[in-house]
Design an enzyme around this catalytic site. Structure first.
Site, PDB file in Angstrom:
ATOM      1  N   ALA A 135      44.989  38.947  41.802  1.00 21.02           N
ATOM      2  CA  ALA A 135      44.717  38.002  42.898  1.00 21.02           C
ATOM      3  C   ALA A 135      44.520  38.707  44.244  1.00 21.02           C
ATOM      4  CB  ALA A 135      45.853  37.002  43.001  1.00 21.02           C
ATOM      5  N   HIS A 187      48.714  47.368  39.052  1.00 21.78           N
ATOM      6  CA  HIS A 187      47.300  47.042  39.313  1.00 21.78           C
ATOM      7  C   HIS A 187      46.475  48.278  39.019  1.00 21.78           C
ATOM      8  CE1 HIS A 187      47.719  42.944  40.954  1.00 21.78           C
ATOM      9  NE2 HIS A 187      48.929  43.357  41.221  1.00 21.78           N
ATOM     10  N   ASN A 211      50.845  42.929  33.175  1.00 16.79           N
ATOM     11  CA  ASN A 211      49.940  42.141  34.024  1.00 16.79           C
ATOM     12  C   ASN A 211      49.188  43.052  34.985  1.00 16.79           C
ATOM     13  OD1 ASN A 211      52.447  39.874  33.628  1.00 16.79           O
ATOM     14  ND2 ASN A 211      50.336  39.281  33.260  1.00 16.79           N
ATOM     15  N   ALA A 212      47.885  42.816  35.103  1.00 19.84           N
ATOM     16  CA  ALA A 212      47.014  43.594  35.984  1.00 19.84           C
ATOM     17  C   ALA A 212      47.089  45.088  35.665  1.00 19.84           C
ATOM     18  CB  ALA A 212      47.340  43.333  37.456  1.00 19.84           C
ATOM     19  N   GLY A 240      57.308  33.359  30.735  1.00 18.37           N
ATOM     20  CA  GLY A 240      56.653  32.857  29.527  1.00 18.37           C
ATOM     21  C   GLY A 240      55.194  32.525  29.753  1.00 18.37           C
ATOM     22  N   HIS A 242      53.166  34.728  32.261  1.00 19.58           N
ATOM     23  CA  HIS A 242      52.558  36.048  32.496  1.00 19.58           C
ATOM     24  C   HIS A 242      52.533  36.893  31.228  1.00 19.58           C
ATOM     25  CE1 HIS A 242      52.849  35.019  36.749  1.00 19.58           C
ATOM     26  NE2 HIS A 242      52.073  36.045  36.994  1.00 19.58           N
ATOM     27  N   ASP A 265      58.190  37.816  41.227  1.00 20.49           N
ATOM     28  CA  ASP A 265      56.810  37.830  41.753  1.00 20.49           C
ATOM     29  C   ASP A 265      56.462  36.430  42.272  1.00 20.49           C
ATOM     30  OD1 ASP A 265      54.351  38.857  42.499  1.00 20.49           O
ATOM     31  OD2 ASP A 265      53.463  38.742  40.498  1.00 20.49           O
ATOM     32  N   LEU A 298      46.023  34.438  37.494  1.00 19.85           N
ATOM     33  CA  LEU A 298      47.393  34.189  37.943  1.00 19.85           C
ATOM     34  C   LEU A 298      47.590  34.807  39.325  1.00 19.85           C
ATOM     35  CD1 LEU A 298      49.295  34.841  34.605  1.00 19.85           C
ATOM     36  CD2 LEU A 298      49.243  32.672  35.853  1.00 19.85           C
ATOM     37  N   GLY A 300      50.694  35.393  41.434  1.00 15.78           N
ATOM     38  CA  GLY A 300      52.136  35.299  41.593  1.00 15.78           C
ATOM     39  C   GLY A 300      52.674  34.220  40.672  1.00 15.78           C
TER      40      GLY A 300
HETATM   41 ZN    ZN Z   1      50.643  42.048  41.389  1.00 14.58          ZN
END
Ligand code: ZN
Length: 380
Positions: A135, A187, A211-212, A240, A242, A265, A298, A300
């Protein structure tokens, strides 16, 4: 000086919960005795954990730290209802010229805040891989530059998330670490080898594992594979959404409670009804489960730390004591905090009291009641 006593199943420094009674005075734990004391000021049928430490919080209760750093103080007052006693206000990738003002505002809040204690800023960006921007706004990302990074990271900065595979990143990692700042991989589209290079250069944390970041392939393990095989603790958003609950179980089996840090987050919609919110300059649509950009990315979470602790138990089958360690002991170790994250004589009296269903009933920061009816005897 007033003495407070608390009794319940206490997460002791050895890492397990045992029936014990604590005495608190002058902001510190001053005595610990085994066994329950029904006459203690607070006697719970549930648990007493060291205070929870959230290493990644973008905002909450309608406030976004990347938009206005002064709001850290407002959020700090309310976080103890979620068991959080210390946190890193997180600033996502921002226009370059916005950083000095934002860091100044948060630096001020670090000194003034009551309630949960902000321990320093988590800068998530700007040295992130555009391929894994999530994001974050692509136009604000920057190539790593050690001189620039040292200028950016003033004394309020405690943790920096960057992508270790970017040219120049290893130099930034070494320089920030030498200044006492924890560097986290995130990231990132790193291969396993590039991630290992980052760990060798001094990376001490991984930002929202899975994630990322690059995917986990059995011939191309990427950053998640390198992280799971390493001794580096990983931040995990246990909502549950992410990640699938089974993936958390897998991570728990690979890393154990010493290798997992529960992070929320959370963004400004945490603690608010569903609707439209912001994350820095992005508009975010929030329903009862998740926060997303218009394209579904997503942005956060709306997770609270107490829910993360309950989810960790539910998703992995771990003991409450292990979930408490993921929320307190392990994040304290990531930051190198000696007086927080464990309950021992001389520790900061940052404490969370929970009932048997793992619902927070009282929270104390350095011995001060900051949530719940701290004075009621025999409260459960
Ligand atoms: Zn992040």
């Amino acid at each position: 000086m007033e003495i407070l006593s608390l009794s319940g199943r206490v997460l002791l420094a050895e890492g397990a919960c045992r029936e014990a009674t604590l005495w608190v005075q002058g902001g510190k734990v001053v005595q610990i005795q085994s066994g329950l004391d029904p006459k203690a000021d607070i006697c719970t049928a549930g648990f007493i954990s060291p205070g929870w430490i959230d290493l990644q919080l973008n905002g909450a209760y309608g406030f976004d730290f990347s938009t206005d750093g002064r709001t850290v103080a407002e959020v700090a007052w309310r976080l103890p209802e979620t068991g959080v006693t210390a946190f890193l206000p997180t600033v996502i990738t921002s226009p370059w010229e916005a950083y000095p003002c934002r860091l100044r505002e948060i630096g001020e809040a670090l000194r003034l805040s009551g309630g949960a204690r902000p321990l320093g800023v988590h800068l998530e960006g700007p040295y992130l891989n555009p391929v894994k921007k999530g994001a974050h706004t692509a136009g604000f990302l920057r190539p790593p530059d050690a001189v620039e990074a040292l200028g950016l990271a003033d004394e309020s900065v405690r943790l920096v998330t960057l992508a270790p595979e970017l040219p120049g990143a290893l130099d930034v990692i070494r320089r920030l670490k030498s200044r006492g700042i924890v560097v986290s991989a995130g990231h990132s589209n790193a291969t396993c080898e590039e991630a290992d290079g980052g760990f060798e250069a001094g990376i001490g944390f991984v930002t929202h594992l899975f994630n990322a970041m690059s995917g986990l392939g059995h011939r191309d393990p990427g950053l998640p594979g390198a992280a799971l095989a390493s001794g580096v603790p990983c931040g995990f958003i246990a909502d549950g959404v992410h990640t699938h609950p089974s993936v958390m179980k897998l991570v728990y089996r690979a890393k154990g409670p010493d290798g997992i840090v529960l992070v929320t987050d959370a963004m400004e919609a945490m603690g608010m009804p569903a609707g439209k919110f912001r994350l820095s300059d992005r508009e975010v649509q929030v329903d009862r489960h998740s926060a997303r950009l218009a394209d579904g990315t997503l942005a956060g979470s709306i997770l609270t730390m107490d829910q993360a602790v309950r989810n960790a138990v539910r998703f992995t089958g771990c003991l409450p004591a292990e979930a408490f360690r993921m929320a307190s002991t392990t994040p304290a170790q990531v930051l190198g905090l000696e007086d927080k994250g464990k309950i021992f004589i001389g520790a900061d009296a940052d404490l969370v009291v929970l009932d048997e269903a793992l619902v927070v009933t009282h929270t104390f920061v350095q011995g001060n009641p900051v949530f719940g009816s701290g004075q009621h005897p025999n409260a459960t």
